[in-house]
Design an enzyme around this catalytic site. Structure first.
Site, mmCIF file in Angstrom:
data_model
loop_
_atom_site.group_PDB
_atom_site.id
_atom_site.type_symbol
_atom_site.label_atom_id
_atom_site.label_comp_id
_atom_site.label_asym_id
_atom_site.label_seq_id
_atom_site.Cartn_x
_atom_site.Cartn_y
_atom_site.Cartn_z
ATOM 1 N N ARG A 1 0.864 -1.096 0.147
ATOM 2 C CA ARG A 1 0.090 0.041 -0.070
ATOM 3 C C ARG A 1 0.728 1.262 -0.049
ATOM 4 O O ARG A 1 1.002 1.938 -0.942
ATOM 5 C CB ARG A 1 -1.021 -0.074 1.102
ATOM 6 C CG ARG A 1 -2.037 1.028 1.270
ATOM 7 C CD ARG A 1 -1.524 2.369 1.533
ATOM 8 N NE ARG A 1 -1.123 2.633 2.863
ATOM 9 C CZ ARG A 1 -0.508 3.637 3.586
ATOM 10 N NH1 ARG A 1 -0.356 4.807 2.656
ATOM 11 N NH2 ARG A 1 0.009 3.581 4.681
ATOM 12 N N ASP A 2 1.407 1.599 1.179
ATOM 13 C CA ASP A 2 2.541 2.733 1.058
ATOM 14 C C ASP A 2 3.443 2.941 0.025
ATOM 15 O O ASP A 2 3.839 3.825 -0.388
ATOM 16 C CB ASP A 2 2.873 2.839 2.626
ATOM 17 C CG ASP A 2 3.360 4.388 3.086
ATOM 18 O OD1 ASP A 2 3.100 5.276 2.076
ATOM 19 O OD2 ASP A 2 3.656 4.791 4.106
ATOM 20 N N HIS B 1 5.504 4.556 12.343
ATOM 21 C CA HIS B 1 5.458 4.396 11.038
ATOM 22 C C HIS B 1 6.454 5.418 10.693
ATOM 23 O O HIS B 1 6.274 6.546 10.334
ATOM 24 C CB HIS B 1 3.993 4.603 10.471
ATOM 25 C CG HIS B 1 3.833 4.656 9.275
ATOM 26 N ND1 HIS B 1 3.002 3.722 8.713
ATOM 27 C CD2 HIS B 1 4.090 5.648 8.412
ATOM 28 C CE1 HIS B 1 3.135 4.029 7.253
ATOM 29 N NE2 HIS B 1 3.490 5.227 6.898
ATOM 30 N N HIS C 1 9.312 6.913 8.026
ATOM 31 C CA HIS C 1 9.905 7.219 6.492
ATOM 32 C C HIS C 1 11.273 7.445 6.925
ATOM 33 O O HIS C 1 11.814 8.152 7.706
ATOM 34 C CB HIS C 1 9.008 8.033 5.613
ATOM 35 C CG HIS C 1 7.816 7.533 5.281
ATOM 36 N ND1 HIS C 1 7.349 7.227 4.063
ATOM 37 C CD2 HIS C 1 6.599 7.354 5.852
ATOM 38 C CE1 HIS C 1 6.022 6.799 3.828
ATOM 39 N NE2 HIS C 1 5.643 7.020 4.968
ATOM 40 N N CYS D 1 4.572 9.295 -0.014
ATOM 41 C CA CYS D 1 3.184 9.776 0.027
ATOM 42 C C CYS D 1 2.942 10.755 -1.110
ATOM 43 O O CYS D 1 3.420 11.395 -1.262
ATOM 44 C CB CYS D 1 2.749 10.304 1.471
ATOM 45 S SG CYS D 1 1.153 10.922 1.513
HETATM 46 P P1 HMG Z 1 -13.089 14.378 -1.974
HETATM 47 O O1 HMG Z 1 -13.058 14.988 -3.599
HETATM 48 O O2 HMG Z 1 -13.055 15.548 -1.071
HETATM 49 O O3 HMG Z 1 -14.400 13.642 -1.747
HETATM 50 O O4 HMG Z 1 -11.904 13.528 -1.707
HETATM 51 P P2 HMG Z 1 -15.969 13.837 -2.205
HETATM 52 O O5 HMG Z 1 -16.573 13.169 -1.141
HETATM 53 O O6 HMG Z 1 -16.347 15.254 -2.517
HETATM 54 O O7 HMG Z 1 -16.236 13.127 -3.561
HETATM 55 C C1 HMG Z 1 -15.494 13.275 -4.774
HETATM 56 C C2 HMG Z 1 -15.531 12.177 -5.726
HETATM 57 O O8 HMG Z 1 -14.829 11.256 -5.022
HETATM 58 C C3 HMG Z 1 -16.777 11.457 -5.900
HETATM 59 O O9 HMG Z 1 -16.946 10.795 -7.337
HETATM 60 C C4 HMG Z 1 -17.086 10.392 -4.753
HETATM 61 O O10 HMG Z 1 -17.798 9.363 -4.958
HETATM 62 C C5 HMG Z 1 -15.442 10.078 -4.899
HETATM 63 P P3 HMG Z 1 -17.463 11.555 -8.364
HETATM 64 O O11 HMG Z 1 -19.110 11.861 -8.135
HETATM 65 O O12 HMG Z 1 -16.701 12.915 -8.654
HETATM 66 O O13 HMG Z 1 -17.274 10.546 -9.513
HETATM 67 N N1 HMG Z 1 -15.010 9.204 -3.767
HETATM 68 C C6 HMG Z 1 -14.533 7.945 -3.767
HETATM 69 N N2 HMG Z 1 -14.014 7.204 -4.593
HETATM 70 C C7 HMG Z 1 -13.613 5.924 -4.192
HETATM 71 N N3 HMG Z 1 -13.289 5.609 -3.164
HETATM 72 C C8 HMG Z 1 -13.550 6.605 -1.800
HETATM 73 C C9 HMG Z 1 -14.213 7.874 -2.270
HETATM 74 N N4 HMG Z 1 -14.665 8.802 -1.472
HETATM 75 C C10 HMG Z 1 -15.145 9.739 -2.450
HETATM 76 N N5 HMG Z 1 -13.391 6.462 -0.723
HETATM 77 C C11 HMG Z 1 -11.034 11.881 -0.485
HETATM 78 C C12 HMG Z 1 -11.678 13.014 -0.378
HETATM 79 C C13 HMG Z 1 -10.604 11.294 0.957
HETATM 80 C C14 HMG Z 1 -11.926 10.731 -0.953
HETATM 81 C C15 HMG Z 1 -9.736 11.887 -1.361
HETATM 82 O O14 HMG Z 1 -9.267 13.082 -0.849
HETATM 83 C C16 HMG Z 1 -8.836 10.802 -1.289
HETATM 84 O O15 HMG Z 1 -8.950 9.672 -1.812
HETATM 85 N N6 HMG Z 1 -7.636 10.882 -0.675
HETATM 86 C C17 HMG Z 1 -6.657 9.785 -0.810
HETATM 87 C C18 HMG Z 1 -5.261 10.118 -0.027
HETATM 88 C C19 HMG Z 1 -4.401 8.832 -0.037
HETATM 89 O O16 HMG Z 1 -4.747 7.928 -0.127
HETATM 90 N N7 HMG Z 1 -3.393 9.291 0.502
HETATM 91 C C20 HMG Z 1 -2.165 8.308 0.931
HETATM 92 C C21 HMG Z 1 -2.542 7.601 2.175
HETATM 93 S S1 HMG Z 1 -2.097 8.228 3.467
HETATM 94 C C22 HMG Z 1 -0.377 8.239 3.938
HETATM 95 O O17 HMG Z 1 0.220 7.730 2.982
HETATM 96 C C23 HMG Z 1 0.067 8.551 5.161
HETATM 97 C C24 HMG Z 1 0.260 7.188 5.941
HETATM 98 O O18 HMG Z 1 1.084 6.264 5.181
HETATM 99 C C25 HMG Z 1 0.978 7.520 7.365
HETATM 100 C C26 HMG Z 1 2.203 8.426 7.240
HETATM 101 O O19 HMG Z 1 3.068 8.069 6.407
HETATM 102 O O20 HMG Z 1 2.276 9.270 7.734
HETATM 103 C C27 HMG Z 1 -1.050 6.367 6.224
HETATM 104 MG MG MG Z 2 3.512 6.545 5.171
#
Ligand code: HMG
Ligand code: MG
Length: 299
Positions: free
Chosen positions: A15-16, A207, A209, A240
């Protein structure tokens, strides 16, 4: 100094590690990686994300990945779910564990999940309620615990506050993310001391990096305070998409080598882990970001 006798490793490579890779990785390649990690004895393998495919295209095939892996007894395959939609999709893929992810920095929260920290916690409430009904465990992440790419220094008391809220909401474990890898050992210890005043240390995971090459030193420092759950990424993959310049998590190979040397049990076979590392490095066409992988490959 005393250290845990056993460490639970949470492998976050599929995933990450892969979420930031520009080259599309097929379902079959992801499944092969996950199977090899399970062969190596990893018992928690984060296997995908149910996030917007527009935001993170590489994770778009997470449902197909979950449908194809041969789920083994004793191994969990958690996925990230940022909201109720993601959770409901994950449920259809018969997951047993999900993770919600918040941040200790407002700007990072906005860039990563398009809402404030408070709004994100509100979005997680229905996820936790529904998860409880379905008997699904929820892990909570806090990002930017040792620095933010946009806001700079992060106050440990803010990390403690967000971690405490996640714990109170029902997260069984809170993983503390040094998303950009700027932390150093004494700062990591100060952060853990602050958080463990609000959340029991046995519920915390590190966690870290490895952007600045500090992850292993930081892990050593926080293990001395009782942290016994550590996230790492095979071949040191990753980064990320919303933390420019952030390299991968601490490489699982480097972590296992250090823990073996300290007599701390992990249940992971380093030789088999090397096979998983070599496999994914071959797929990506680049060497592993792991000193141990390079050293062992050269033998
Ligand atoms: P948004 O645009 O604010 O969401 O995104 P929305 O609710 O306004 O919806 C907009 C569109 O997104 C809609 O589709 C929804 O259906 C769709 P449209 O009508 O335009 O076709 N949607 C989704 N589709 C699939 N799955 C969903 C979903 N939710 C809404 N769950 C949202 C908000 C959170 C969805 C967006 O910002 C997003 O997906 N962000 C993902 C960020 C991400 O994955 N980042 C990396 C992981 S975090 C990380 O790596 C850190 C970590 O490792 C720890 C560390 O290292 O610190 C964990
Ligand atoms: Mg991470």
């Amino acid at each position: 100094m005393s250290f845990p006798t056993h460490v639970k490793i949470v492998e976050v490579g599929p995933r990450d590690g892969l979420q930031n890779e520009a080259t599309p990785i097929t379902v079959e390649q992801k499944v092969t990686l996950i199977e090899r990690l399970a062969d190596a004895g990893l018992s928690v393998i984060e296997s995908g994300s149910f996030v917007s495919p527009k935001w993170v295209p590489q994770m778009a095939n997470s449902d197909d990945v979950l449908a194809r892996i041969n789920r083994r007894p004793g191994v969990t395959y958690p996925v990230l779910t940022p909201n109720k939609k993601g959770f409901m999709d994950a449920l259809e893929s018969q997951v047993t564990e999900v993770a919600v992810f918040a941040a200790a920095s407002e700007t990072f929260s906005l860039k990563n999940i398009n809402c404030s920290i408070d709004e994100s916690l509100t979005r997680f409430e229905p996820v936790l309620e529904s998860a409880e009904k379905h008997g699904i465990k929820v892990r909570g992440y806090v990002s930017c615990v040792l620095g933010c790419p946009y806001d700079g220094e992060v106050d440990p008391s803010v990390v403690a506050e967000v971690a405490h809220k996640l714990y109170q909401m029902g997260c069984y474990e809170v993983s503390l993310g040094d998303t950009i890898g700027t932390g150093t050992p004494l700062k990591a210890q100060a952060m853990i001391r602050s958080v463990s005043e609000r959340v029991p240390v046995e519920k915390l995971a590190a966690h870290f990096h490895d952007t600045y090459g500090q992850a292993l030193a930081n892990i050593f420092a926080v293990m001395a305070l009782g942290v016994a759950t550590i996230d790492s990424s095979v071949a040191g993959l990753g980064g990320c998409p919303y933390a420019k310049g952030a390299s991968g998590n601490l490489a699982t190979e480097d972590l296992v080598y250090m823990l073996n040397g300290m007599g701390i049990e992990t249940g992971v076979n380093l030789e088999k882990l090397m096979a998983a590392s070599a496999y994914i490095s071959g797929v990506l066409g680049k060497p592993a970001h792991s000193k141990v992988a390079l050293a062992l490959a050269g033998k």
